[in-house]
Design an enzyme around this catalytic site. Structure first.
Site, PDB file in Angstrom:
ATOM      1  N   CYS A 146     -31.872  10.777  73.241  1.00 49.85           N
ATOM      2  CA  CYS A 146     -32.263   9.655  74.106  1.00 49.85           C
ATOM      3  C   CYS A 146     -33.761   9.776  74.399  1.00 49.85           C
ATOM      4  CB  CYS A 146     -31.508   9.696  75.432  1.00 49.85           C
ATOM      5  SG  CYS A 146     -29.718   9.777  75.280  1.00 49.85           S
ATOM      6  N   HIS A 151     -36.973   7.212  74.462  1.00 54.45           N
ATOM      7  CA  HIS A 151     -37.258   6.675  75.792  1.00 54.45           C
ATOM      8  C   HIS A 151     -38.117   7.583  76.671  1.00 54.45           C
ATOM      9  CE1 HIS A 151     -34.796   3.173  75.048  1.00 54.45           C
ATOM     10  NE2 HIS A 151     -33.898   3.971  74.499  1.00 54.45           N
ATOM     11  N   ARG A 156     -24.852  -0.122  76.358  1.00 49.82           N
ATOM     12  CA  ARG A 156     -26.133   0.287  75.789  1.00 49.82           C
ATOM     13  C   ARG A 156     -26.041   1.697  75.206  1.00 49.82           C
ATOM     14  NH1 ARG A 156     -28.808  -0.986  72.729  1.00 49.82           N
ATOM     15  NH2 ARG A 156     -31.010  -0.566  72.555  1.00 49.82           N
ATOM     16  N   CYS A 174     -27.023   2.625  71.458  1.00 50.03           N
ATOM     17  CA  CYS A 174     -28.045   3.621  71.123  1.00 50.03           C
ATOM     18  C   CYS A 174     -27.464   4.693  70.199  1.00 50.03           C
ATOM     19  CB  CYS A 174     -28.610   4.268  72.385  1.00 50.03           C
ATOM     20  SG  CYS A 174     -29.899   3.291  73.162  1.00 50.03           S
TER      21      CYS A 174
END
Lengths: 103, 278, 103, 166
Positions: B192, B196, B235, B239
């Site tokens: 992640c 991000h 989401r 992802c």
């Protein structure tokens, strides 16, 4: 939920601004669903806005108008409390109408 | 006096006694928020809830136009109706939540000491349904996303306030979420954080990668690419698929813990869901 | 960006190399499928099952059903290889994830 | 990397809107057989269907306005993004600095069908409309307005990059 139309009309001086958000899939007929089948075209063809019963805008929409369409326009005249009517008819013959008062 | 001395000695020695691996959520959060504030010095903390729109004028202009009549408005209205509709037993969702469910979304996810598990707002809604003899709803899309959108809208602007109690299981859940967030997975070998944190604000094809900070604040979300509402879990699944990793189940411990960690990192930021994104 | 480069390299390294086994039987295909399944369970327990692994495994099962044992065996072996890689990735990440933490 | 200074949360209008929205939620779905009851339902037969199935600008304008002669004019202003954040929802608005505008249309040249939407504008309504359209790919977008049977237009290239992450 039923087909909905959200209307927001405000007056400032001589001008009344109308914004509307219309719940509609506006399927273009070019998109496939998860199973690979074409989703048939389903879109609003005519939308009409009235002020005190008089037409202030007629929109002709095609499949290239976005899902849950938004429109904003303005006209001369209109006072707080006057009714604004909105109605549409789509390519399957479904229709919806609503009205809201100018704020 | 003696007691006080002992107490003092304990507080002094406590950090030494704890190994470096002991979870310290508060320190993590400070570091996490500090990292982004240093990375983008022009952005105030509260602006992070606007995600990718801090990084592209053209996109933020389009967004402002779209927010004149936000596309999630139907979901909020539908959600309100569902929220207020009585179950067959005469009760409503309000009966399951503190303050009747109004203005409390910023406190989720919550740790539930009874089950030792993290409860997201979506899972709490489903628990309420089960408690009133109803079937669970999908945690990703549909009516549950609408109800979440309505409940979240009543918390608009309230500071996100996720609590990690002094409970070994709560700390373990937090730590598991943190590990999940930073662990690379999938055939493309991304975490992640790869997108991000490390690449936040950069472009991935046509899109701006949202910084992890503030990311949870805008959920549930109307994404133009979905064409409807989705929850944070939706989401997560998206992802995972993008990095070619099999997604977990929507109510899995992995996703609960990840939401717990990520939302805790957003503590203090204003709740701004539901949101709209490309 | 170096990291992204490494990721691309990794994904290139593990492009499907499906070689058809010479003399596959139902037994050998079933054995390969069972072996892949065991590895995939480990990968799943590490929260790191690759989509490609599942796809290859599904292809193996489908081929086995149709009696294409050579394809079934090759796909199952491919799934097992991918599962091995994801297990190795997950093992390495047990420590490596800490390097990515924001301080 | 572009970094905008001080983008505040939400749009300034959002809060007002949330309060206002409650007023307009009572819309009814009326099936065709009950259409007579809904006096305000528009007449579907006025729909210029032919204009919506053309593949060129000239054919579209001919079908919609009865002429394909169009002049580029600085009096027509259009607001469209340089790069669409998502091709499914592209905000487009136009504003014509002209009196007696009777009609308008938005065209996307590289869409499967060129016509996106058209409007009939009665006296008293301002020739300025915002809406959201779908663009299939990077395309020239044209705003056309009709004044006294003549067409004026302005156009802009809108880039469409479809992406999933963000």
């Amino acid at each position: 939920m039923a087909n909905q139309i959200l209307v927001h009309a405000m007056t400032s001086g001589d001008t009344t601004t109308v914004e509307a958000l219309v719940k509609h899939p506006m399927d273009s007929g070019f998109v496939k669903d998860a199973a690979g089948k074409i989703i048939p075209a389903h879109y609003i063809e005519v939308i009409e806005f009235t002020h005190m019963g008089k037409i202030v805008l007629t929109g002709y929409w095609g499949p290239a108008v976005s899902k849950n369409p938004f429109i904003k326009f303005s006209f001369q005249g209109g006072k707080s409390g006057d009714p604004i009517g909105v109605s549409w008819v789509d390519n399957k013959g479904e229709t919806a109408t609503t009205s809201a008062n100018i704020m | 006096m003696r007691l006080a001395f002992i107490a003092l000695a304990l507080t002094v020695s406590a950090p030494l006694a704890q190994a470096a691996s002991q979870p310290d959520p508060a320190a993590d959060m400070k570091a996490f928020q500090g990292y982004f504030l240093k990375q983008f010095p022009k952005l105030p903390l509260a602006a992070y809830v606007n995600g990718p729109y801090n990084f592209s004028k053209s996109e933020s202009d389009q967004w402002k136009q779209i927010m004149e009549f936000p596309p999630y408005q139907f979901a909020v209205d539908d959600g309100k109706k569902l929220f207020e509709t009585k179950f067959p037993d005469g009760k409503t969702y309000a009966s399951c939540f503190p303050n009747g469910g109004i203005g409390i979304a910023q406190n989720y996810p919550m740790f539930d000491a009874k089950t030792g598990k993290v409860v997201t707002l979506g899972i709490a809604i489903n628990r309420c349904r089960v408690a009133n003899g109803q079937k669970k709803l999908k945690l990703t899309v549909g009516p549950l996303a609408d109800i979440s959108a309505y409940m979240t809208s009543t918390s608009d602007g309230k500071p996100i306030n996720v609590v990690i109690p002094h409970n070994p299981k709560a700390l373990a859940a937090y730590e598991a979420g943190k590990e999940y967030f930073y662990t690379r997975r999938g055939q493309l070998n991304f975490s992640c954080a790869s997108c991000h944190v490390q690449a936040a604000g950069m472009h991935l094809r046509g899109d701006v990668l949202s910084p992890a900070l503030g990311l949870t604040a805008a959920f549930p979300l109307y994404r133009s690419s979905w064409g409807d509402m989705g929850t944070l879990v939706r989401r997560f699944i998206g992802c995972n698929q993008k990095v070619k990793s099999e997604p977990s189940k929507p109510d899995s411990t992995a996703y609960r813990d990840l939401a717990y960690f990520m939302t805790y990192m957003d503590n203090g930021l204003p709740e701004s869901g539901p949101g709209a994104r490309p | 960006m170096k990291r992204l480069g490494a990721a691309v390299l990794l994904s290139v390294m593990i492009c499907p190399v499906v070689a058809l086994a010479g003399s596959a039987t139902k037994a050998s295909a079933d054995h390969a499928i069972a072996s892949a399944q065991t590895k995939m369970k480990i990968a799943a327990s590490n929260q790191d099952q690759w989509i490609a692994t599942v796809d290859a495994f599904k292809a193996a099962k489908a081929a086995e059903q149709k009696g294409d044992f050579a394809i079934a065996e090759a796909e199952a072996k491919h799934a097992a290889t991918l599962a091995d890689l994801s297990i190795a990735q997950a093992k390495a990440q047990k420590k490596l994830w800490q390097n990515e933490i924001v301080h | 990397m572009e970094q905008i200074n001080g983008l505040t949360r939400g749009s300034p209008k959002r809060r007002d809107f949330l309060v206002a929205a409650a007023a307009g939620t009572a819309a009814a779905l009326v099936l065709p057989r009950f259409a007579s009851a809904a006096a305000a339902a528009p007449n579907a037969s006025t729909y210029p269907a032919k204009a919506f199935i053309q593949k060129t600008e000239a054919a579209t304008l001919q079908a919609m306005f009865g002429t394909s002669t169009v002049t580029a004019s600085p009096d027509v202003k259009m607001d469209a993004p340089d790069i669409a954040e998502n091709g499914a929802v592209v905000p487009i608005s136009f504003d014509a600095n002209a009196k007696n505008v009777t009609g308008a249309a938005i065209l996307a040249i590289d869409n499967p069908f060129v016509m996106a939407c058209a409007y009939k504008i009665p006296a008293g309504t301002n020739p300025a409309i915002s809406s959201r359209v779908k663009l299939a790919k990077t395309t020239q977008v044209i705003s056309v307005v009709e004044v006294g049977g003549k067409l004026m237009s302005t156009s802009k290239q809108v880039k469409v990059t479809l992406g999933g992450c963000g």
